[in-house]
Write a protein that holds these residues in place. Sequence first.
Motif, short mmCIF file in Angstrom:
data_model
loop_
_atom_site.label_atom_id
_atom_site.label_comp_id
_atom_site.label_asym_id
_atom_site.label_seq_id
_atom_site.Cartn_x
_atom_site.Cartn_y
_atom_site.Cartn_z
N LEU A 59 0.81 -1.22 0.00
CA LEU A 59 0.00 0.00 0.00
C LEU A 59 0.85 1.27 0.00
CD1 LEU A 59 -2.93 -0.24 2.60
CD2 LEU A 59 -3.07 -0.17 0.12
N ALA A 60 1.76 1.38 0.97
CA ALA A 60 2.56 2.59 1.11
C ALA A 60 3.48 2.79 -0.10
CB ALA A 60 3.38 2.55 2.40
N GLY A 61 4.02 1.68 -0.61
CA GLY A 61 4.91 1.76 -1.76
C GLY A 61 4.18 2.22 -3.01
N MET A 117 -6.16 3.51 0.52
CA MET A 117 -6.89 2.24 0.67
C MET A 117 -7.97 2.16 -0.40
SD MET A 117 -7.30 1.24 4.67
CE MET A 117 -7.60 2.90 5.24
N GLY A 118 -8.04 1.01 -1.06
CA GLY A 118 -9.00 0.83 -2.14
C GLY A 118 -10.40 1.22 -1.72
N ASN A 119 -10.84 0.63 -0.64
CA ASN A 119 -12.19 0.88 -0.15
C ASN A 119 -12.11 1.91 0.97
OD1 ASN A 119 -14.67 0.83 1.00
ND2 ASN A 119 -14.73 -1.38 1.34
N GLU A 120 -12.56 3.14 0.68
CA GLU A 120 -12.44 4.24 1.65
C GLU A 120 -13.12 3.90 2.97
OE1 GLU A 120 -10.79 7.15 1.41
OE2 GLU A 120 -10.05 6.71 -0.59
N ASP A 121 -14.10 3.03 2.89
CA ASP A 121 -14.87 2.64 4.06
C ASP A 121 -14.08 1.77 5.02
OD1 ASP A 121 -17.22 3.81 3.84
OD2 ASP A 121 -18.39 1.97 3.50
N SER A 122 -13.14 0.98 4.46
CA SER A 122 -12.59 -0.08 5.27
C SER A 122 -11.81 0.46 6.47
CB SER A 122 -11.73 -1.03 4.43
OG SER A 122 -10.54 -0.40 4.03
N GLY A 123 -11.30 1.68 6.38
CA GLY A 123 -10.59 2.26 7.50
C GLY A 123 -11.49 2.56 8.69
#
Length: 237
Positions: A23-25, A161-167
């Motif tokens: 993700l960070a990369g 993050m792909g899904n903004e919700d998942s956080g």
Amino acid sequence: MSFKASIITLFPDMFPGSLGSSLAGNALEAGIWTLETADLRAFGKGKHRQVDDTPAGGGAGMILKPDVLADAIDSVSTGSDVRPRLLMSPRGRVLDQAYARELADGPGAVIVCGRFEGVDDRVIEARNLHEVSIGDYILSGGEPAAIVLLDAVIRLLPGVMGNEDSGLNESFEKGLLEHPHYTRPQSFEGREIPEELTSGNHGKVDQWRLEQAEKLTREKRPDILERHTTKNGKKES
Ligand code: SAH
């Protein structure tokens, strides 16, 4: 505007480290955040580029020199820089999800990594450094702590993050640990997925997840549950 991280370190090779993968990369490559390192050694004094010296008053270990640190900080952050300046330090404010969010909402951070016995205390005030700890244990240097902090922050930046919700559902975000997870196969070594999750009834699923989250938090982290119930007015009014 991307989130800009400037790291002051004796070991620039340690970066991006794990922040260069996954993700960070990907986010680094996409320009969602940028990374700059200042090599403390380059600001060292004299022929040997000395960065540390013996502790005033005696004792074991070496202390990073305040003049060297100040020069390195000034090389990445001028007076008009509004980014917070952090010093990774076991006596700092302990990093938590709320602090990670606060940093992710800002323009970036200047992060000083200590080594040896630590840094000369005077540079903390002179350069307005905010001390941040990643927990009650001692690392050999601030670099792994800076990587932990940045990992927690970067995944919260918009678009990472792909899904903004998942956080938002994750552990700590609502003052609770997250509910348990399952995936196929339906039966694993005789253990079944809880039937509430396979019922197809979303209300039932949500209720089960909340109950499980509360149960898990009560069992594993009652200190968090205390804060959650207080915040929701169930304890104090
Ligand atoms: N003598 C110090 C420890 C120095 S450890 C003491 O007793 O408090 C060397 C460096 O590692 C520190 O300057 C700091 O930058 C980093 N460090 C160690 N433990 C840390 C922690 N829990 N969180 C953040 N940084 C830490």
